[in-house]
Scaffold this motif. Structure first.
Motif, short mmCIF file in Angstrom:
data_model
loop_
_atom_site.label_atom_id
_atom_site.label_comp_id
_atom_site.label_asym_id
_atom_site.label_seq_id
_atom_site.Cartn_x
_atom_site.Cartn_y
_atom_site.Cartn_z
N SER A 80 -3.11 -1.47 5.74
CA SER A 80 -4.45 -1.68 5.23
C SER A 80 -4.37 -2.50 3.94
O SER A 80 -3.28 -2.77 3.41
CB SER A 80 -5.12 -0.33 4.93
OG SER A 80 -4.42 0.34 3.90
N ILE A 81 -5.52 -2.91 3.43
CA ILE A 81 -5.54 -3.64 2.16
C ILE A 81 -4.90 -2.80 1.06
O ILE A 81 -4.09 -3.29 0.26
CB ILE A 81 -6.99 -4.02 1.79
CG1 ILE A 81 -7.55 -5.02 2.81
CG2 ILE A 81 -7.04 -4.61 0.38
CD1 ILE A 81 -9.03 -5.32 2.63
N GLY A 82 -5.24 -1.51 1.01
CA GLY A 82 -4.66 -0.63 0.00
C GLY A 82 -3.15 -0.51 0.14
O GLY A 82 -2.42 -0.48 -0.86
N TRP A 83 -2.66 -0.44 1.37
CA TRP A 83 -1.22 -0.33 1.61
C TRP A 83 -0.50 -1.61 1.18
O TRP A 83 0.58 -1.55 0.56
CB TRP A 83 -0.97 -0.05 3.08
CG TRP A 83 0.47 0.31 3.41
CD1 TRP A 83 1.03 1.53 3.38
CD2 TRP A 83 1.51 -0.60 3.82
NE1 TRP A 83 2.36 1.46 3.74
CE2 TRP A 83 2.68 0.16 4.01
CE3 TRP A 83 1.55 -1.98 4.04
CZ2 TRP A 83 3.88 -0.41 4.42
CZ3 TRP A 83 2.76 -2.55 4.43
CH2 TRP A 83 3.91 -1.76 4.62
N LEU A 84 -1.09 -2.76 1.46
CA LEU A 84 -0.48 -4.03 1.04
C LEU A 84 -0.46 -4.15 -0.48
O LEU A 84 0.51 -4.68 -1.05
CB LEU A 84 -1.23 -5.20 1.65
CG LEU A 84 -1.13 -5.37 3.17
CD1 LEU A 84 -1.98 -6.56 3.61
CD2 LEU A 84 0.31 -5.54 3.62
N ARG A 85 -1.48 -3.66 -1.12
CA ARG A 85 -1.49 -3.70 -2.58
C ARG A 85 -0.37 -2.82 -3.15
O ARG A 85 0.29 -3.19 -4.13
CB ARG A 85 -2.84 -3.23 -3.11
CG ARG A 85 -3.99 -4.21 -2.85
CD ARG A 85 -5.27 -3.76 -3.51
NE ARG A 85 -5.08 -3.68 -4.96
CZ ARG A 85 -5.94 -3.10 -5.80
NH1 ARG A 85 -7.03 -2.52 -5.31
NH2 ARG A 85 -5.70 -3.08 -7.09
#
Length: 407
Positions: A80-85
């Motif tokens: 997810s976007i949060g995981w990539l961050r």
């Protein structure tokens, strides 16, 4: 002293979590203290300290990626976007610790002699290649914003108490453009060409806002050559990535290999997740070491991502980003609804539409909140590795000047 000041400045700029800042700060402080102690110790003591530092670095790398691996048990969190961050956060922490191990308080001659005289230039070359990947991925995030705008048109059309023919036609037009962009994002150098028309769908008066949002990234290149390939670039970065052997496996060659591996893995993951120019065969271009303890969580992540990529590669979809996977399914469902729509729609069908629209709205909210910070982190990675390359070149230049015989 200059190097220690540089590391301290990087710690202040790093967009890390509180826990990562604590771990990194204690790591850098421990190295600084131990290096000061070593100045009055024997060579054997220095070697023991160096081994301890590298062991600590390996353990931190393993812990960071093990935490990322634990998120694979949460389907909505993985990729997810949060995981990539979080992935980029961990990369920046690893990068700072790597320089602390290799540079802090060390004689330039130590990193200018074999085997580092060969391994460091290879790392610096990978950094150059990584800059193109950062550019391409950052450009892909802008493409995702265009898809988000199309999704918002769908929301404005279908988030109604009463849905009529006009709303369905408007939603259908946006849905067709959205799915077309997802299906053809690897062609003609990315999905931007396929979504340029979507700007005419956008809300009026947003052009200045869009320019303002893009302004911080003007230092990055926004045009990639038509024959540039993200998959080939990753392949070039990983083609000669070999683990140190023999005595080198316990020396300074090891942290260099670890940093090379982490750099390639992180960029490979970004390319798999986000729209990027020409990614055919990406899943076969990167092999991880399997017999090293610090690499085991990275290997597990790589295998998981490769499996997902091979499934999606056949469809040519927008990538493995969790939000895009969900959006694709919702968009296809809503398009099927629009194709078969007859006014007035049945009450139970309208309830299903409402549920799908609510989920789509949640995805758009996550994109609105997360894409810009993600792009800022990619920018930070870009500039951080540029600084790293400059710092290593400076130290190597110092070593070369000190080695010049005086007349």
């Amino acid at each position: 002293m200059m190097i220690r000041v540089m590391i301290a400045q990087q710690k202040k700029k790093m967009p890390a979590t509180t826990e990562n800042n604590h771990n990194q700060g204690s790591f850098l402080g421990r190295i600084s203290i131990r290096r000061n102690q070593v100045m009055s110790m024997s060579m054997d003591g220095s070697h023991d300290t160096e081994c301890e530092e590298m062991e600590l670095f390996q353990r931190h790398v393993a812990e960071r990626f093990a935490e990322l691996l634990s998120c694979t048990d949460e389907p909505e969190a993985f990729m997810s976007i949060g995981w990539l961050r979080k992935l980029l956060d961990e990369f920046l922490c690893c990068e700072a610790e790597f320089k602390a191990v290799l540079l802090m308080g060390r004689d330039p001659f130590q990193i200018a002699k074999p085997p580092l005289d060969k391994l460091l230039p290879e790392l610096l070359d990978r950094i150059i290649k990584s800059l193109d990947v950062c550019n391409a991925v950052s450009f892909g995030i802008d493409s995702l914003r265009n898809i988000q705008r199309l999704a918002e048109i769908v929301l404005s059309a279908l988030d109604q108490t009463l849905i009529g023919d006009g709303q369905v036609r408007r939603a259908k037009k946006a849905l067709s453009a959205l799915l077309s962009a997802m299906l053809h994002e690897d062609k003609d150098g990315g999905i931007t060409k396929g979504t340029e028309r979507s700007r005419s769908f956008g809300r009026r008066g947003n052009k200045d806002k869009d320019r303002s949002a893009a302004a911080p990234f003007r230092s990055l290149s926004w045009t990639m050559p038509k024959n540039w390939s993200a998959a080939k670039q990753i392949h070039a970065m990983s083609s000669n990535l070999a683990a140190p052997r023999g005595n080198e496996s316990s020396g300074l060659a090891l942290p260099v290999f670890i940093m090379n591996t982490v750099l390639v893995f992180v960029l490979w993951t970004l390319v798999a997740a986000l729209p990027c120019q020409e990614r055919n065969g990406l899943g076969t271009h990167f092999q991880m070491p399997r017999n090293l303890s610090w690499a085991q969580p990275i290997t597990a992540l790589q295998e998981r991502i490769s499996e997902e990529w091979k499934k999606k590669e056949k469809k040519g979809t927008v990538g493995l980003l969790e939000e895009m996977q969900k959006m694709e399914k919702i968009a296809q469902w809503l398009l099927d609804f629009a194709d078969s729509f007859q006014f007035p729609a049945e009450a139970d069908k309208l309830e299903e539409v409402k549920a799908q629209v609510e989920e789509l709205a949640d995805i758009c909210r996550k994109m609105e909140e997360g894409l810009e910070p993600l792009q800022l982190q990619i920018r930070e990675v870009f500039h951080r590795v540029v600084r790293t390359r400059t710092e290593f070149l400076h130290v190597l230049d110092q070593a070369a000047k000190l080695n010049i015989p005086t007349s």
